[in-house]
Write a protein that holds these residues in place. Structure first.
Motif, PDB file in Angstrom:
ATOM      1  N   SER A   1       0.823  -1.205   0.000  1.00  0.00           N
ATOM      2  CA  SER A   1       0.000   0.000   0.000  1.00  0.00           C
ATOM      3  C   SER A   1       0.859   1.257   0.000  1.00  0.00           C
ATOM      4  CB  SER A   1      -0.926   0.012   1.221  1.00  0.00           C
ATOM      5  OG  SER A   1      -0.172   0.078   2.416  1.00  0.00           O
ATOM      6  N   ALA A   2       0.322   2.329  -0.572  1.00  0.00           N
ATOM      7  CA  ALA A   2       0.978   3.637  -0.560  1.00  0.00           C
ATOM      8  C   ALA A   2      -0.094   4.715  -0.604  1.00  0.00           C
ATOM      9  CB  ALA A   2       1.937   3.782  -1.742  1.00  0.00           C
ATOM     10  N   THR A   3       0.189   5.822   0.071  1.00  0.00           N
ATOM     11  CA  THR A   3      -0.779   6.918   0.175  1.00  0.00           C
ATOM     12  C   THR A   3      -0.759   7.796  -1.068  1.00  0.00           C
ATOM     13  OG1 THR A   3      -0.548   6.958   2.580  1.00  0.00           O
ATOM     14  CG2 THR A   3      -1.431   8.942   1.534  1.00  0.00           C
ATOM     15  N   LEU A   4      -1.947   8.159  -1.538  1.00  0.00           N
ATOM     16  CA  LEU A   4      -2.077   9.172  -2.588  1.00  0.00           C
ATOM     17  C   LEU A   4      -2.625  10.446  -1.954  1.00  0.00           C
ATOM     18  CD1 LEU A   4      -1.798   6.509  -4.354  1.00  0.00           C
ATOM     19  CD2 LEU A   4      -2.937   7.822  -6.125  1.00  0.00           C
ATOM     20  N   ALA A   5      -3.924  10.654  -1.973  1.00  0.00           N
ATOM     21  CA  ALA A   5      -4.487  11.863  -1.365  1.00  0.00           C
ATOM     22  C   ALA A   5      -4.378  11.788   0.158  1.00  0.00           C
ATOM     23  CB  ALA A   5      -5.945  12.022  -1.776  1.00  0.00           C
ATOM     24  N   THR A   6      -4.141  12.929   0.785  1.00  0.00           N
ATOM     25  CA  THR A   6      -4.115  13.001   2.244  1.00  0.00           C
ATOM     26  C   THR A   6      -4.558  14.384   2.689  1.00  0.00           C
ATOM     27  OG1 THR A   6      -2.710  12.837   4.226  1.00  0.00           O
ATOM     28  CG2 THR A   6      -1.655  13.602   2.226  1.00  0.00           C
ATOM     29  N   ILE A   7      -5.300  14.451   3.796  1.00  0.00           N
ATOM     30  CA  ILE A   7      -5.720  15.721   4.398  1.00  0.00           C
ATOM     31  C   ILE A   7      -5.344  15.681   5.877  1.00  0.00           C
ATOM     32  CG2 ILE A   7      -7.590  17.383   4.724  1.00  0.00           C
ATOM     33  CD1 ILE A   7      -9.222  15.836   2.657  1.00  0.00           C
ATOM     34  N   GLN A   8      -4.752  16.771   6.367  1.00  0.00           N
ATOM     35  CA  GLN A   8      -4.346  16.849   7.768  1.00  0.00           C
ATOM     36  C   GLN A   8      -4.876  18.142   8.387  1.00  0.00           C
ATOM     37  OE1 GLN A   8      -0.119  16.809   7.240  1.00  0.00           O
ATOM     38  NE2 GLN A   8      -0.226  15.004   5.937  1.00  0.00           N
ATOM     39  N   ILE A   9      -5.321  18.069   9.642  1.00  0.00           N
ATOM     40  CA  ILE A   9      -5.739  19.256  10.386  1.00  0.00           C
ATOM     41  C   ILE A   9      -4.584  19.664  11.293  1.00  0.00           C
ATOM     42  CG2 ILE A   9      -7.402  20.235  12.002  1.00  0.00           C
ATOM     43  CD1 ILE A   9      -9.489  18.320  10.994  1.00  0.00           C
ATOM     44  N   ASP A  10      -3.912  20.744  10.935  1.00  0.00           N
ATOM     45  CA  ASP A  10      -2.688  21.217  11.579  1.00  0.00           C
ATOM     46  C   ASP A  10      -3.045  22.286  12.619  1.00  0.00           C
ATOM     47  OD1 ASP A  10      -0.300  22.478  12.253  1.00  0.00           O
ATOM     48  OD2 ASP A  10       0.392  22.712  10.190  1.00  0.00           O
ATOM     49  N   VAL A  11      -2.785  21.975  13.901  1.00  0.00           N
ATOM     50  CA  VAL A  11      -3.115  22.908  14.990  1.00  0.00           C
ATOM     51  C   VAL A  11      -1.860  23.587  15.550  1.00  0.00           C
ATOM     52  CG1 VAL A  11      -5.175  21.621  15.649  1.00  0.00           C
ATOM     53  CG2 VAL A  11      -2.978  21.037  16.694  1.00  0.00           C
ATOM     54  N   GLU A  12      -0.737  23.419  14.878  1.00  0.00           N
ATOM     55  CA  GLU A  12       0.542  23.844  15.455  1.00  0.00           C
ATOM     56  C   GLU A  12       1.290  24.877  14.625  1.00  0.00           C
ATOM     57  OE1 GLU A  12       4.618  21.446  15.602  1.00  0.00           O
ATOM     58  OE2 GLU A  12       3.187  20.662  17.067  1.00  0.00           O
ATOM     59  N   SER A  13       1.333  24.732  13.306  1.00  0.00           N
ATOM     60  CA  SER A  13       2.252  25.511  12.473  1.00  0.00           C
ATOM     61  C   SER A  13       1.996  27.011  12.508  1.00  0.00           C
ATOM     62  CB  SER A  13       2.206  25.021  11.021  1.00  0.00           C
ATOM     63  OG  SER A  13       2.652  23.689  10.937  1.00  0.00           O
ATOM     64  N   SER A  14       0.745  27.439  12.740  1.00  0.00           N
ATOM     65  CA  SER A  14       0.445  28.869  12.708  1.00  0.00           C
ATOM     66  C   SER A  14       0.818  29.583  14.009  1.00  0.00           C
ATOM     67  CB  SER A  14      -1.042  29.085  12.420  1.00  0.00           C
ATOM     68  OG  SER A  14      -1.821  28.640  13.518  1.00  0.00           O
ATOM     69  N   LEU A  15       1.126  28.832  15.055  1.00  0.00           N
ATOM     70  CA  LEU A  15       1.433  29.438  16.352  1.00  0.00           C
ATOM     71  C   LEU A  15       2.748  30.212  16.311  1.00  0.00           C
ATOM     72  CD1 LEU A  15       0.508  26.412  18.664  1.00  0.00           C
ATOM     73  CD2 LEU A  15      -0.955  28.328  18.002  1.00  0.00           C
ATOM     74  N   GLU A  16       2.944  31.058  17.336  1.00  0.00           N
ATOM     75  CA  GLU A  16       4.208  31.786  17.426  1.00  0.00           C
ATOM     76  C   GLU A  16       5.338  30.848  17.818  1.00  0.00           C
ATOM     77  OE1 GLU A  16       6.140  35.729  19.654  1.00  0.00           O
ATOM     78  OE2 GLU A  16       4.053  35.146  20.020  1.00  0.00           O
ATOM     79  N   TYR A  17       5.030  29.923  18.747  1.00  0.00           N
ATOM     80  CA  TYR A  17       6.010  28.922  19.175  1.00  0.00           C
ATOM     81  C   TYR A  17       5.266  27.771  19.840  1.00  0.00           C
ATOM     82  CZ  TYR A  17       5.364  30.924  23.815  1.00  0.00           C
ATOM     83  OH  TYR A  17       4.804  31.355  24.988  1.00  0.00           O
ATOM     84  N   ILE A  18       5.926  26.637  20.013  1.00  0.00           N
ATOM     85  CA  ILE A  18       5.397  25.535  20.818  1.00  0.00           C
ATOM     86  C   ILE A  18       6.428  25.190  21.882  1.00  0.00           C
ATOM     87  CG2 ILE A  18       3.973  24.551  18.975  1.00  0.00           C
ATOM     88  CD1 ILE A  18       6.174  22.381  18.649  1.00  0.00           C
ATOM     89  N   GLU A  19       5.980  24.573  22.941  1.00  0.00           N
ATOM     90  CA  GLU A  19       6.898  24.107  23.975  1.00  0.00           C
ATOM     91  C   GLU A  19       7.051  22.607  23.859  1.00  0.00           C
ATOM     92  OE1 GLU A  19       6.555  25.405  27.946  1.00  0.00           O
ATOM     93  OE2 GLU A  19       6.021  27.476  27.434  1.00  0.00           O
ATOM     94  N   GLN A  20       8.290  22.165  23.798  1.00  0.00           N
ATOM     95  CA  GLN A  20       8.575  20.741  23.617  1.00  0.00           C
ATOM     96  C   GLN A  20       9.783  20.382  24.470  1.00  0.00           C
ATOM     97  OE1 GLN A  20       9.615  19.562  19.593  1.00  0.00           O
ATOM     98  NE2 GLN A  20       8.190  17.858  19.708  1.00  0.00           N
ATOM     99  N   ASP A  21       9.601  19.407  25.340  1.00  0.00           N
ATOM    100  CA  ASP A  21      10.678  18.989  26.255  1.00  0.00           C
ATOM    101  C   ASP A  21      11.241  20.173  27.038  1.00  0.00           C
ATOM    102  OD1 ASP A  21      10.436  16.387  25.223  1.00  0.00           O
ATOM    103  OD2 ASP A  21      11.815  16.846  23.576  1.00  0.00           O
ATOM    104  N   GLY A  22      10.333  21.056  27.456  1.00  0.00           N
ATOM    105  CA  GLY A  22      10.755  22.193  28.255  1.00  0.00           C
ATOM    106  C   GLY A  22      11.409  23.318  27.472  1.00  0.00           C
TER     107      GLY A  22
END
Length: 370
Positions: free
Chosen positions: A260-281
């Motif tokens: 199997s292999a993916t063709l069409a895909t849709i993702q709901i992105d809740v992160e990229s538009s932010l100013e920053y994210i906190e990860q591992d402190g």
């Protein structure tokens, strides 16, 4: 329980990691087809995983490009075009690069270093961050035909048209004001991608990948979408979100060798538009894409990522592999609108040649590839 649908069972085995996919050294059938029908070939004078396109392949490429572009414009998208490389000196771009599990190509120009893009997100999102976004713009639909993207895949990962180092990606991003409106937009784009795949003549399986919490809150409409397909679906649930999206939908195709292999895909992105994210402190910089709401507060839109019908080479992979897979049931071929040659005129003897050429000329003048 035993799965009655044999093809769905094979699809699940492939997705869940079965190694019973093909015999050692067996070439995927589409490679023979793409060469035999003079569509596409490997380019020995370039890096592995880069292709040369013959005339019939270019015709198909252009037809798919025009079809997708017309469909997306009709859907309400505006068109953009961005460069294939970006600087390593922009922290927003390199911070996102670190979040993607893709290997990159480097380019040096004088004393500057650049990355060859492996998706259009980087320069598109930077462009969004510089825009004066207004509430009435949403949903803001932006489409780019990325003539080239690059991923430095390992030698053993390259498999014909299925996985390449240089490829063409139709890429569609939509800015939505909030999560509920992004769900409404997701449903519309779900139907759009379904119709695109059907028009191309590709049968697909469906996958929803999401978090436990998101599924609990949205399971009714997700189940409704699955019911409309009239086929089973694969649902993958995570305890926590570990990537930039809360939901990823995929349309996958099963090859003649049950891979199997993916063709069409849709993702709901809740992160990229932010100013920053906190990860591992630690704070990780994001794109800071924002707009002013009616109450005067500054907010960050939700971004839908959509690869309508999938990457171009993989579309052709899906068509060729499906034809081989169903060769005992269906006469292989492309849909008429997509076929490089739509009509052939055969004469019985040379006496009919001049008459056949007159028919040939008339059909070609009317727009049929004859």
């Amino acid at each position: 329980p035993e799965i009655q649908d044999e093809n769905f069972d094979l699809f699940l085995r492939s997705e869940l990691g079965s190694r019973e996919v093909k015999k050692e050294g067996e070439e995927p059938p589409h490679i023979k087809s793409m060469k035999e029908f003079e569509l596409i070939d490997f380019e020995p004078n370039s890096d592995s995983g880069n292709l040369r396109w013959y005339t019939k392949g270019v015709i198909m490429k252009n037809l798919i490009k025009q079809y997708l572009e017309d469909s997306l414009i009709e859907f309400g998208a505006i068109l953009v075009d961005t460069p294939i490389m970006y600087t390593v000196k922009n922290d927003k771009l390199t911070a996102q690069t670190a979040r993607f599990p893709a290997r990159t190509y480097w380019v040096e120009s004088g004393r500057n270093r650049f990355l060859l893009r492996f998706a259009g997100d980087f320069l598109q999102f930077d462009m969004f961050s510089e825009m004066n976004l207004r509430l009435e713009y949403f949903p803001l639909r932006v489409y780019e035909w990325e003539q080239y993207d690059f991923r430095r895949e390992q030698e053993g990962e390259l498999t014909g048209l299925r996985r390449l180092r240089g490829f063409i990606m139709p890429d569609f991003h939509t800015l939505c004001k909030d999560l509920p409106s992004s769900v409404d937009e997701f449903k519309k784009q779900y139907d759009l991608d379904k119709s695109l795949m059907e028009d191309l003549g590709i049968k697909s399986f469906i996958i929803f990948r999401t978090t436990d919490d998101f599924f609990k809150e949205n399971k009714e409409w997700i189940k409704e979408l699955v019911k409309k397909e009239n086929q089973p679906a694969l649902l993958e649930l995570w305890e926590d979100r570990y990537y930039y999206f809360v939901l990823k939908f995929e349309r996958t195709v099963l090859s003649a060798q049950n891979k199997s292999a993916t063709l069409a895909t849709i993702q709901i992105d809740v992160e990229s538009s932010l100013e920053y994210i906190e990860q591992d402190g630690k704070k990780r910089q994001k794109y800071n894409i924002s707009y002013e709401d009616k109450d005067g507060t500054i907010k960050h839109p939700i971004i839908l990522h959509n690869s309508p019908a999938g990457g171009l080479e993989r579309i052709i992979w899906g068509l060729l592999e499906t034809a081989e897979r169903e060769i005992d049931k269906v006469v292989p071929g492309f849909k008429t609108w997509l076929s490089p040659i739509q009509v052939r005129i055969l004469t019985i003897s040379e006496d009919q040649n001049s008459y056949a050429e007159a028919i040939l000329e008339e059909l070609n003048e009317k727009g049929f590839r004859t």
